[in-house]
Write an enzyme that holds these catalytic residues in place. Structure first.
Site, mmCIF file in Angstrom:
data_model
loop_
_atom_site.group_PDB
_atom_site.id
_atom_site.type_symbol
_atom_site.label_atom_id
_atom_site.label_comp_id
_atom_site.label_asym_id
_atom_site.label_seq_id
_atom_site.Cartn_x
_atom_site.Cartn_y
_atom_site.Cartn_z
ATOM 1 N N SER A 132 0.839 -1.217 0.000
ATOM 2 C CA SER A 132 0.000 0.000 0.000
ATOM 3 C C SER A 132 0.864 1.255 0.000
ATOM 4 O O SER A 132 0.538 2.248 -0.653
ATOM 5 C CB SER A 132 -0.909 0.005 1.235
ATOM 6 O OG SER A 132 -1.878 -1.011 1.123
ATOM 7 N N THR A 158 1.175 -9.724 -11.404
ATOM 8 C CA THR A 158 0.182 -10.445 -12.206
ATOM 9 C C THR A 158 0.708 -10.538 -13.639
ATOM 10 O O THR A 158 1.289 -9.566 -14.134
ATOM 11 C CB THR A 158 -1.168 -9.676 -12.200
ATOM 12 O OG1 THR A 158 -1.528 -9.432 -10.861
ATOM 13 C CG2 THR A 158 -2.261 -10.471 -12.909
ATOM 14 N N ARG A 243 -8.149 0.430 -11.690
ATOM 15 C CA ARG A 243 -9.102 0.089 -10.618
ATOM 16 C C ARG A 243 -10.516 -0.070 -11.166
ATOM 17 O O ARG A 243 -11.305 -0.859 -10.631
ATOM 18 C CB ARG A 243 -9.029 1.159 -9.511
ATOM 19 C CG ARG A 243 -7.743 1.017 -8.721
ATOM 20 C CD ARG A 243 -7.411 2.197 -7.839
ATOM 21 N NE ARG A 243 -6.132 1.950 -7.164
ATOM 22 C CZ ARG A 243 -5.435 2.853 -6.506
ATOM 23 N NH1 ARG A 243 -5.871 4.101 -6.426
ATOM 24 N NH2 ARG A 243 -4.295 2.528 -5.922
ATOM 25 N N GLN A 336 -23.679 -19.858 0.645
ATOM 26 C CA GLN A 336 -24.671 -20.127 1.696
ATOM 27 C C GLN A 336 -25.954 -20.719 1.098
ATOM 28 O O GLN A 336 -26.526 -21.665 1.637
ATOM 29 C CB GLN A 336 -24.972 -18.810 2.443
ATOM 30 C CG GLN A 336 -25.773 -18.989 3.716
ATOM 31 C CD GLN A 336 -24.973 -19.689 4.816
ATOM 32 O OE1 GLN A 336 -23.736 -19.713 4.772
ATOM 33 N NE2 GLN A 336 -25.664 -20.283 5.774
ATOM 34 N N ILE A 337 -26.390 -20.167 -0.024
ATOM 35 C CA ILE A 337 -27.605 -20.687 -0.677
ATOM 36 C C ILE A 337 -27.385 -22.139 -1.121
ATOM 37 O O ILE A 337 -28.255 -22.994 -0.981
ATOM 38 C CB ILE A 337 -28.008 -19.773 -1.874
ATOM 39 C CG1 ILE A 337 -28.579 -18.457 -1.332
ATOM 40 C CG2 ILE A 337 -29.004 -20.465 -2.801
ATOM 41 C CD1 ILE A 337 -28.856 -17.402 -2.383
ATOM 42 N N GLU A 363 -4.290 -3.886 -7.007
ATOM 43 C CA GLU A 363 -4.502 -2.535 -7.569
ATOM 44 C C GLU A 363 -5.055 -1.562 -6.513
ATOM 45 O O GLU A 363 -5.860 -0.673 -6.818
ATOM 46 C CB GLU A 363 -5.359 -2.596 -8.836
ATOM 47 C CG GLU A 363 -4.650 -3.416 -9.909
ATOM 48 C CD GLU A 363 -5.084 -3.163 -11.321
ATOM 49 O OE1 GLU A 363 -5.551 -2.056 -11.626
ATOM 50 O OE2 GLU A 363 -4.920 -4.085 -12.144
ATOM 51 N N THR A 365 -5.739 -1.854 -2.063
ATOM 52 C CA THR A 365 -6.683 -2.541 -1.176
ATOM 53 C C THR A 365 -7.944 -1.688 -0.958
ATOM 54 O O THR A 365 -7.952 -0.482 -1.264
ATOM 55 C CB THR A 365 -6.037 -2.753 0.211
ATOM 56 O OG1 THR A 365 -5.702 -1.456 0.737
ATOM 57 C CG2 THR A 365 -4.775 -3.610 0.142
ATOM 58 N N SER A 366 -8.953 -2.309 -0.363
ATOM 59 C CA SER A 366 -10.180 -1.554 -0.051
ATOM 60 C C SER A 366 -9.857 -0.380 0.870
ATOM 61 O O SER A 366 -10.436 0.706 0.748
ATOM 62 C CB SER A 366 -11.195 -2.471 0.629
ATOM 63 O OG SER A 366 -11.577 -3.473 -0.265
#
Ligand code: CAA
Length: 380
Positions: A132, A158, A243, A336-337, A363, A365-366
């Site tokens: 970062s 990548t 992004r 989950q479904i 690319e 982080t959040s």
């Protein structure tokens, strides 16, 4: 804002969807299992013009707009997120650098081959100690006559193994922070440039990721991108667009989770009826559907701003932050479904969950997207 696709964008959407169903779906689970790069599929994507979608005709690209590009990425990622990221890095990181920051001599030498898929590009910014905090890199390029001599280690690249050429960031001046960063075009096979082992990853296992090692690798001065010291701006400006591509990849994964959940909810019976009849399923499907549509709107807004040459740093970060978050949520809900079956590899939905995770990391982080958004909001 125009919510209608143009005829050309509709055609791209259909072409990408058909291609993905016919050529990416068969073998996608095997490629994930065996971490196999989609060699033949990438060649076919190149024939469709997907490796240089927004590169103008003059440089042998498909000459399309960025909205078409995100439409194509979404459709491919809906079936195979690995193939989508191979294409995304080549287009919105590498080709964009050539278009926006390189000179005509550099473009002529590399861009037509990148845009036609004859060669593949990688983008090498991160290092073991600088993720970062991108400007904390240590890789150093020392000027020596008409060459730079590059030394250092880059990681998480990548396309690192399959690529032929990479944009590599290095310090050309130490001790002045981001102002000392420069960008270089570096070819595979040059002496002193070696490639690490293929990383064993949680998701997007069909794409390859590795380290790059530079040991006195000599780069001709004509392969410096722009000017010395401009590298950090080049990296940040290019990542703004990259992004949006990753947001579209996340959207495709989320759409796949929704599509598969709908089909399965109608088929699976419990307590004498399809689970689609239960409120708990409605909650999940409606949540996924609202989020998928909202993410698409954010992505298309950012892509449209880019097409209009307007500033889109905040909008691109918002698209990535939101689309990658909802991709993680939608894929978890999908598993989950599917219940016990969802947890088994055979059903192919746990792969979506694994593939979604990386979109919140690479690319930027959040947390970095939140930082970028907040800084833009608080800017005077
Ligand atoms: N466009 C153009 N210039 C920009 C910019 C942008 N979006 N963002 C910042 N800059 C410029 C600033 O204007 C500033 O220059 P001036 O002083 O001349 O104005 C300079 O860059 C430094 O900016 P900051 O002070 O904001 O820098 P910072 O150190 O505080 O960090 C950051 C900013 C947002 C945290 C940045 O380091 C960042 O984005 N980090 C995440 C890195 C990242 O995304 N890595 C991904 C690796 S690549 C990858 O994943 C590819 C792959 O293989 C898939």
């Amino acid at each position: 804002m125009d919510f209608n696709y143009t005829d050309e964008q509709l055609m791209i959407k259909q072409t990408a969807r058909d291609f993905a169903e016919e050529n990416l779906a068969p073998g996608v689970m095997e490629r994930d299992e065996e971490a196999k790069y989609p060699v033949e599929q990438i060649k076919m994507m190149a024939e469709l013009g997907f490796m240089g979608m927004v590169v103008p005709d003059k440089w042998q690209g498909a000459g399309m707009d960025f909205v078409s590009y995100v439409i194509a990425i979404e459709e491919l990622a809906r079936v195979d997120a690995s193939a989508a990221v191979v294409m995304s890095v080549n287009n919105s990181l590498v080709c964009q650098i050539f278009l926006n920051w390189c000179n005509d001599q550099q473009r002529a030498k590399y861009l037509p081959r990148l845009a036609t898929g004859e060669i593949l590009g990688a983008y090498s910014l991160s290092e073991p100690q600088s993720g970062s905090d991108a400007s904390a890199m240590r890789t150093f390029a020392r000027k020596d006559g008409d060459h730079y001599v590059l030394n250092g280690t880059k990681n998480w690249v990548t396309n690192g193994i399959s690529s032929d050429v990479a944009i590599v960031y290095a310090l050309t001046t130490k001790g002045i922070g981001y102002k000392g960063v420069s960008a270089f075009i570096v070819e595979k096979g040059w002496e002193g440039f070696s490639v690490g082992k293929k990383e064993d990853k949680l998701g997007i296992r069909g794409s390859d990721t590795c380290e790059f090692y530079f040991d006195n690798c000599r780069i001709p001065v004509e392969n410096l991108v722009g000017e010395e010291g401009k590298g950090f701006k080049i990296a940040m400006n290019t990542l703004d667009g990259g992004r949006i591509g990753i947001a579209a990849q996340a959207l495709g994964i989320a759409q796949a989770a929704l599509d598969k959940s709908i089909v399965y909810a109608k088929e699976r019976e419990q307590f004498g009826q399809p689970i689609a009849n239960f409120g708990a399923t409605h909650d999940k499907l409606s949540n996924m559907a609202c989020n998928v549509d909202a993410a698409r709107l954010l992505i298309h807004r950012a892509a449209m701003l880019k097409d209009e040459n307007k500033r889109f740093t905040k909008e691109g970060a918002m698209a990535k932050y939101f689309a990658t978050k909802i991709a993680m949520e939608a894929t978890t809900l999908c598993v989950q479904i599917f219940g016990g079956y969802g947890y088994m590899r055979e059903y192919g939905v746990e792969r979506l969950m694994r593939d979604a995770k990386i979109t919140q990391i690479y690319e930027g982080t959040s947390e970095i997207q939140q930082l970028v958004i907040a800084r833009e909001l608080l800017r005077d």
